[in-house]
Scaffold this motif. Structure first.
Motif: not given
Length: 523
Positions: A53-64, A200-203
């Motif tokens: 059931k797992y899903a995940g992501i990590v995003v660099d919030a400065k570059t996208g 999360g980034i938009a907030l």
């Protein structure tokens, strides 16, 4: 003497050896515990990544740039991550001036009946908007989320869910659909890990002035001290929120924002097998991918600023909460200021907001599509279905148009309205002072004090305004004028019966002194 000296020497040596042994024993015990924790976290993280059931992501919030992704576009149940969008809509309303932090949030029977976790406010009670925000970010209070949704949705949680979905699509969250404000089970309420990273980034980018609420670790509500469900805040360096979530169908969800040494990432874990496994996986993702994030960038807009939602609500005037509902200071230190890293994430300056808080267009409808990506990074230029057209109402400004503060229609019983029907939000029995309205109302000069989604609410609004207008409104006739806006039926709340322009203007001035915005015009 020598013998005695030898005995003393051996005794001292024995004591020293004993102390040294005790020290090393304690040190070994501490190291053993630390190693055990690391091993357990590693095992939990590995097991979590293998969870179907797992899903995940990590995003660099400065570059996208997407630093890590697994099942990031698979549809998942958001559970209480839904409250991130409820908070986004709340922050937007605060920024537009439609509500204030001390605005009372009424609890309908529907809101009060929501399943735990919740604040436990009875039907007819109120909390402040700030209490609602704190209840969502710490306790993940379902009743408070529903109450906020009903207030922002003009008395309807279903309508608020439609606005949430439209906002999500406008932000580029094209695979997200909302059906309620709190995330309690609904098979049609779906999202993806990538969409939650976007939110999360938009907030952070869109509302830096309110983002500090997500780092709250505890707050006082009445006689209760409510502590945050987010165990990573305060225990993992740089983590400043954002939200946890769980239902049996969704599993254990978590969105975390991290700022360390000029680097900023947002990580999402969905479908976790347990709280410890979910948290361990997030720790592992942070430790692995934060070093790979960029300390530069942040000049481009990663998440396009969506157009404001149409203002269709009438908000009760702020009142002082009762003593048992007084907000105490948060137990944590003052909300941290936005750092330079957060400043780097700021979006381009937004255009001026309209002076009016209420929709006054007749039948004009605008369609806004998701903005085309302006970057090649995977967060922005992801392969997605065709953009969903979002139906919104345009704002046609008129001079001095603004919404009033009071609205007895949505006031709880303890605020002085004794005829509130708690089964249907903002419903009251007719009052003799309410004049029967016609399609157009009285001719001549009128004073408009706002727009409501129902005739009943418009008349309630007028009754509350008249009580504050004094002599200037003594002979005024309240009436509601229906009109179509974007396929919806709305009602203008107006006073008529003024002899000339001067009387209408004087009445409006009296209302403004009482804190109620209005405008005068010829009917």
């Amino acid at each position: 003497m020598q013998a005695k000296s030898g005995i003393v020497s051996r005794s001292v040596s024995s004591v020293s050896s004993s102390r040294s042994g005790s020290f090393f024993a304690r040190l070994l015990a501490v190291l053993s515990v630390a190693i055990t924790i690391v091993v357990v976290d590693s095992v939990n993280a590995d097991a979590e990544a293998a969870n179907p059931k797992y899903a995940g992501i990590v995003v660099d919030a400065k570059t996208g740039n997407v630093l890590y992704s697994e099942n990031a576009d698979r549809l998942q149940y958001p559970a209480s991550l839904t409250k991130m969008m409820t908070l986004y809509m709340t922050f937007e309303a605060l920024e537009q001036g439609r509500i204030r932090l001390d605005t009372p949030v009424p609890f309908s029977a529907h809101a009060s009946a929501q399943a735990p976790t919740k604040l436990g406010v009875r039907a007819g009670g109120t909390i402040t908007v700030e209490q609602g925000i704190l209840g969502l970010v710490t306790l993940s209070a379902n009743d408070a989320a529903t109450a906020l949704g009903e207030m922002l949705g003009g008395g309807s949680e279903d309508r608020f869910a439609q606005l949430m979905t439209a906002k999500a699509h406008a932000l580029g969250m094209t695979r997200t659909t909302y059906r309620n404000a709190n995330g309690l089970p609904n098979t049609a309420q779906m999202t993806t890990a990538r969409d939650q990273a976007r939110l999360g980034i938009a907030l952070r980018q869109h509302f830096p002035q309110y983002y500090g609420y997500f780092s709250t670790r505890a707050f006082k509500f009445g006689s209760r001290t409510i502590r945050s469900h987010n165990r990573l805040v305060g225990s993992v360096r740089g983590v400043d929120g954002i939200k946890t979530g769980y239902t049996r169908a969704a599993g254990f969800n978590l969105v975390s924002s991290v700022q360390v040494d000029g680097k900023t990432i947002v990580g999402v874990v969905m479908g976790g097998a347990s709280t410890p496994a979910r948290d361990a996986q997030m720790r592992n993702l942070i430790a692995t991918y934060l070093p790979k994030a960029s300390s530069r960038g942040g000049s481009s807009a990663l998440i396009a600023q969506a157009a404001p939602a149409p203002a269709m609500i009438v908000t009760p005037a702020p009142v002082q909460p009762k003593k048992d509902q007084q907000m105490a200071k948060t137990i944590t230190a003052a909300q941290p200021p936005v750092s330079a890293a957060a400043a780097d994430l700021s979006l381009p300056h937004k255009g001026p907001l309209p002076d009016a808080r209420y929709q006054v267009a007749e039948t004009e409808v605008a369609y806004a599509e998701t903005a085309a990506p302006n970057s090649d990074n995977p967060l922005v230029a992801q392969p997605m279905p065709a953009p969903t057209k979002v139906k919104t109402m345009t704002f046609k400004q008129q001079a001095a148009v603004a919404a009033p503060k009071p609205t007895p229609a949505s006031m709880p019983t303890e605020q002085g309205e004794t005829s509130v029907d708690n089964l249907t939000t903002a419903s009251t029995t007719p009052s003799p002072t309410r004049a029967a309205s016609t399609s157009n109302g009285p001719t001549g000069w009128v004073v408009q004090v706002g727009v409501s989604p129902s005739r009943q609410m418009a008349m309630d609004l007028l009754e509350g305004a008249k009580s504050k207008g004094g002599k200037a409104l003594a002979s005024a006739k309240p009436f509601a004028v229906a009109y179509a806006a974007g396929g919806d039926q709305l009602y203008r709340a107006r006073f008529g019966g003024f002899d000339d322009q001067r009387d209408a203007v004087n009445a409006c001035k009296a209302l403004k002194k009482a804190g109620i915005k209005c405008w005068a015009a010829a009917q």
